[in-house]
Design an enzyme around this catalytic site. Structure first.
Site, PDB file in Angstrom:
ATOM      1  N   LYS A   1      17.363  26.401  63.305  1.00  0.00           N
ATOM      2  CA  LYS A   1      16.087  26.158  62.607  1.00  0.00           C
ATOM      3  C   LYS A   1      14.887  26.695  63.392  1.00  0.00           C
ATOM      4  CE  LYS A   1      17.433  22.803  59.293  1.00  0.00           C
ATOM      5  NZ  LYS A   1      17.217  21.595  58.538  1.00  0.00           N
TER       6      LYS A   1
ATOM      7  N   LYS B   1      26.192  28.225  54.453  1.00  0.00           N
ATOM      8  CA  LYS B   1      26.063  26.906  53.834  1.00  0.00           C
ATOM      9  C   LYS B   1      25.057  26.934  52.667  1.00  0.00           C
ATOM     10  CE  LYS B   1      23.523  23.613  55.850  1.00  0.00           C
ATOM     11  NZ  LYS B   1      22.933  22.286  55.792  1.00  0.00           N
TER      12      LYS B   1
ATOM     13  N   LYS C   1      18.812  24.073  51.312  1.00  0.00           N
ATOM     14  CA  LYS C   1      17.522  23.931  50.623  1.00  0.00           C
ATOM     15  C   LYS C   1      16.593  25.086  50.934  1.00  0.00           C
ATOM     16  CE  LYS C   1      17.489  18.932  51.231  1.00  0.00           C
ATOM     17  NZ  LYS C   1      17.193  17.964  52.290  1.00  0.00           N
TER      18      LYS C   1
HETATM   19  N1  AQP Z   1      26.000  22.667  51.910  1.00  0.00           N
HETATM   20  C1  AQP Z   1      26.296  21.394  52.131  1.00  0.00           C
HETATM   21  N2  AQP Z   1      27.541  20.920  51.890  1.00  0.00           N
HETATM   22  C2  AQP Z   1      27.855  19.607  52.106  1.00  0.00           C
HETATM   23  N3  AQP Z   1      26.943  18.700  52.549  1.00  0.00           N
HETATM   24  C3  AQP Z   1      25.684  19.129  52.792  1.00  0.00           C
HETATM   25  N4  AQP Z   1      24.579  18.508  53.223  1.00  0.00           N
HETATM   26  C4  AQP Z   1      23.564  19.405  53.318  1.00  0.00           C
HETATM   27  N5  AQP Z   1      23.982  20.607  52.938  1.00  0.00           N
HETATM   28  C5  AQP Z   1      25.295  20.481  52.596  1.00  0.00           C
HETATM   29  C6  AQP Z   1      24.522  17.090  53.547  1.00  0.00           C
HETATM   30  O1  AQP Z   1      23.492  16.501  52.773  1.00  0.00           O
HETATM   31  C7  AQP Z   1      22.951  15.411  53.517  1.00  0.00           C
HETATM   32  C8  AQP Z   1      21.470  15.489  53.512  1.00  0.00           C
HETATM   33  O2  AQP Z   1      21.065  16.686  54.144  1.00  0.00           O
HETATM   34  P1  AQP Z   1      19.592  16.798  54.677  1.00  0.00           P
HETATM   35  O3  AQP Z   1      18.675  16.988  53.543  1.00  0.00           O
HETATM   36  O4  AQP Z   1      19.269  15.649  55.495  1.00  0.00           O
HETATM   37  O5  AQP Z   1      19.593  17.969  55.661  1.00  0.00           O
HETATM   38  P2  AQP Z   1      20.023  19.455  55.681  1.00  0.00           P
HETATM   39  O6  AQP Z   1      21.401  19.540  56.206  1.00  0.00           O
HETATM   40  O7  AQP Z   1      18.977  20.097  56.478  1.00  0.00           O
HETATM   41  O8  AQP Z   1      19.972  20.018  54.207  1.00  0.00           O
HETATM   42  P3  AQP Z   1      19.986  21.554  53.868  1.00  0.00           P
HETATM   43  O9  AQP Z   1      20.103  21.634  52.413  1.00  0.00           O
HETATM   44  O10 AQP Z   1      21.004  22.277  54.620  1.00  0.00           O
HETATM   45  O11 AQP Z   1      18.541  22.032  54.294  1.00  0.00           O
HETATM   46  P4  AQP Z   1      18.134  23.225  55.243  1.00  0.00           P
HETATM   47  O12 AQP Z   1      18.000  24.383  54.373  1.00  0.00           O
HETATM   48  O13 AQP Z   1      16.806  22.759  55.784  1.00  0.00           O
HETATM   49  O14 AQP Z   1      19.173  23.380  56.318  1.00  0.00           O
HETATM   50  C9  AQP Z   1      23.575  15.460  54.923  1.00  0.00           C
HETATM   51  O15 AQP Z   1      24.613  14.509  54.982  1.00  0.00           O
HETATM   52  C10 AQP Z   1      24.126  16.854  54.993  1.00  0.00           C
HETATM   53  O16 AQP Z   1      25.258  16.928  55.834  1.00  0.00           O
END
Ligand code: AQP
Length: 353
Positions: free
Chosen positions: A116, A208, A211
Site C-alpha cells: 500500500k 486479488k 476496492k
Molecule cells: N479479494 C478478496 N477475497 C477474499 N476476501 C477478501 N477480503 C478483501 N478482499 C478479499 C476480505 O474482506 C474483509 C474486509 O477487507 P477490508 O475492507 O478490511 O480490507 P482490504 O483487504 O483492504 O480490502 P480490499 O478490497 O483488498 O481493499 P484494497 O484495495 O484497499 O486492498 C477482510 O476480511 C479481507 O480479508
C-alpha cells in the site's frame, strides 16, 4: 491456563467499493458464525480507513454503507454486536499499549504496508505502518478467540498472535498476581478458508479482487445491479479451454480457477461439486449460469442495502447501540490491562496487589 469463551470478532474498512471478495471472503462468513450461535462482534473499522486519505463527507456515507451491507447480508444487530470502531475508545487506547509490546522488526515484515505504501514509503502515514497493531487491539480488546477473514489478512493475524503471546510472557507474573491465570490474552485463531478465501480480479486471475483497483471491471460491487453483474462476468478474462472435470485441471488456469471458486462460494459447495456439473463445459455456457447465481444472491442484498442507506437515522441507532454493548466488553478488558501494566487508574483495581 485461562479458559476463554468462544468470541468472534472481525471488521471491514469503510473505504468504498465493497465487492464480492469482501462478501464471500468475510461478510457471508460473519453470518455463518452468527448462525452457529457464537457471540459475534462485527466492526466497521473507520480508524483503519483513515490510514489512507478519506474525504470526510464520503467517509460518513461509506460507514453507513458497510453497516447496511452487514445487515442486508443477514447480520442481526440484536444477536451480533454491530458498531463502528471510532465510537469505542478502547481500540485506540489498547493499540498504544500494544505499540510498546510489538517490535519494529515485526512490522517491517508486513507485506500489506509495502504494497500500500508503494515506492513513496517516506510519505506514507504512520497509521498505515501501525495498521496491524491497531488490528491486534481491535481483536484483543474483546479477547476474541476466532477471527473470520480473507487470506490477505493472514499475516496480520499472525502478528496479533505474536503480540498476545509477548504480552502474556512480558507481564506473566502481574497477570497471575491479578488473578487471571497464566494467559490474559487468548492466542486468536484465524478462520480462513473455503473456496473464496482469496477472490481474484475478473481482469487478472493472479491479482486479488480489490476496492482500489482502478478498473470497475475487475470487481463485482455489492451495489452493482443485474445488468452490471452480467456485463462484468461476460467480460471476465478466461482461457480458450473447456472446464476440466477434476480440480487438478484448474492448476495453471488462474481465471478459470477463480470463476469456479466464486461459483462454489456463492452456492455454498466445493470446486469439486461445481466441476461435477460443469466439467467439459465451455465458458460460453458456464458464464450465464454464474451470472444467474450471482444475481440471485446479490440482488436481494443490493435492494436491502439501498433501503437501509435511505434511512441513516436507523443505521446510526444500530451503530450507537452496538458501540455501547461493545464498550461494555472492552472497558473491563482495558481496566484489567492497566492494572497488569502497572498504571494507576480511577476506581478499584480488579485485585489489590
Ligand atoms: N479479494 C478478496 N477475497 C477474499 N476476501 C477478501 N477480503 C478483501 N478482499 C478479499 C476480505 O474482506 C474483509 C474486509 O477487507 P477490508 O475492507 O478490511 O480490507 P482490504 O483487504 O483492504 O480490502 P480490499 O478490497 O483488498 O481493499 P484494497 O484495495 O484497499 O486492498 C477482510 O476480511 C479481507 O480479508
Amino acid at each position: 491456563m485461562a479458559a476463554f469463551n468462544e468470541l468472534v470478532f472481525s471488521g471491514v474498512q469503510p473505504t468504498g467499493n465493497l465487492h464480492l471478495g469482501n462478501y464471500l471472503g468475510a461478510i457471508k462468513r460473519f453470518v455463518e458464525m452468527q448462525e452457529r450461535n457464537a457471540q459475534c462482534l462485527y466492526c466497521v473499522v473507520d480508524l483503519h480507513a483513515i490510514t489512507l486519505w478519506q474525504d470526510p463527507q464520503a467517509l460518513r456515507g461509506q460507514i453507513r454503507e458497510v453497516t447496511a451491507a452487514f445487515l442486508a447480508a443477514g447480520i442481526d444487530p440484536k444477536r451480533s454486536i454491530v458498531f463502528n470502531q471510532s465510537q469505542v475508545p478502547q481500540h485506540a487506547e489498547l493499540a498504544w499499549i500494544f505499540n510498546c509490546v510489538a517490535r519494529l522488526g515485526w512490522l517491517n515484515r508486513m507485506t500489506q504496508f509495502k504494497d500500500k505504501a508503494g515506492k513513496d514509503r517516506e510519505n506514507a502515514s504512520i497509521g498505515l505502518y501501525d495498521y496491524p497493531v491497531l488490528m491486534a487491539a481491535d481483536i484483543l480488546a474483546y479477547r476474541a478467540t476466532h477471527v473470520p477473514v480473507g487470506e490477505d489478512q493472514k499475516q496480520h493475524l499472525e502478528l496479533t498472535r505474536d503480540i498476545a503471546q509477548k504480552f502474556n510472557n512480558d507481564f506473566g507474573s502481574s497477570i497471575q498476581a491479578h488473578g487471571h491465570g497464566e494467559q490474559f490474552f487468548p492466542i486468536t485463531e484465524p478462520l480462513i478458508g473455503g473456496p473464496a478465501a482469496r477472490v481474484m480480479s475478473l481482469r487478472d486471475g493472479t491479482k486479488k479482487m480489490s476496492k482500489s483497483d482502478p478498473s470497475e471491471y475487475s470487481r463485482i460491487a455489492l451495489t452493482d445491479d443485474a445488468d452490471a453483474i452480467a456485463q462484468k462476468v461476460r467480460k471476465a478474462k478466461t482461457d480458450p479451454e473447456a472446464l476440466p472435470s477434476e480440480v487438478e485441471g484448474l492448476k495453471g488456469r488462474p481465471e478459470a480457477d477463480n470463476l469456479v471458486g466464486i461459483f462454489a462460494a456463492l452456492r455454498g459447495i466445493t470446486r469439486e461439486d461445481v466441476l461435477k456439473d460443469f466439467g467439459g463445459a465451455q465458458f460460453s455456457s458456464f458464464k450465464p449460469a454464474l451470472v444467474d447465481l450471482a444475481v440471485e444472491t446479490l440482488a436481494p442484498i443490493n435492494a436491502e442495502m439501498k433501503r437501509l442507506v435511505a434511512d441513516p437515522a436507523h443505521i446510526d441507532a444500530v451503530l450507537a447501540d452496538g458501540a455501547a454493548r461493545a464498550e461494555a466488553i472492552a472497558a473491563p478488558t482495558l481496566d484489567a490491562v492497566k492494572d497488569i501494566v502497572g498504571f494507576v487508574r480511577r476506581g478499584p483495581a480488579l485485585r489489590a496487589v
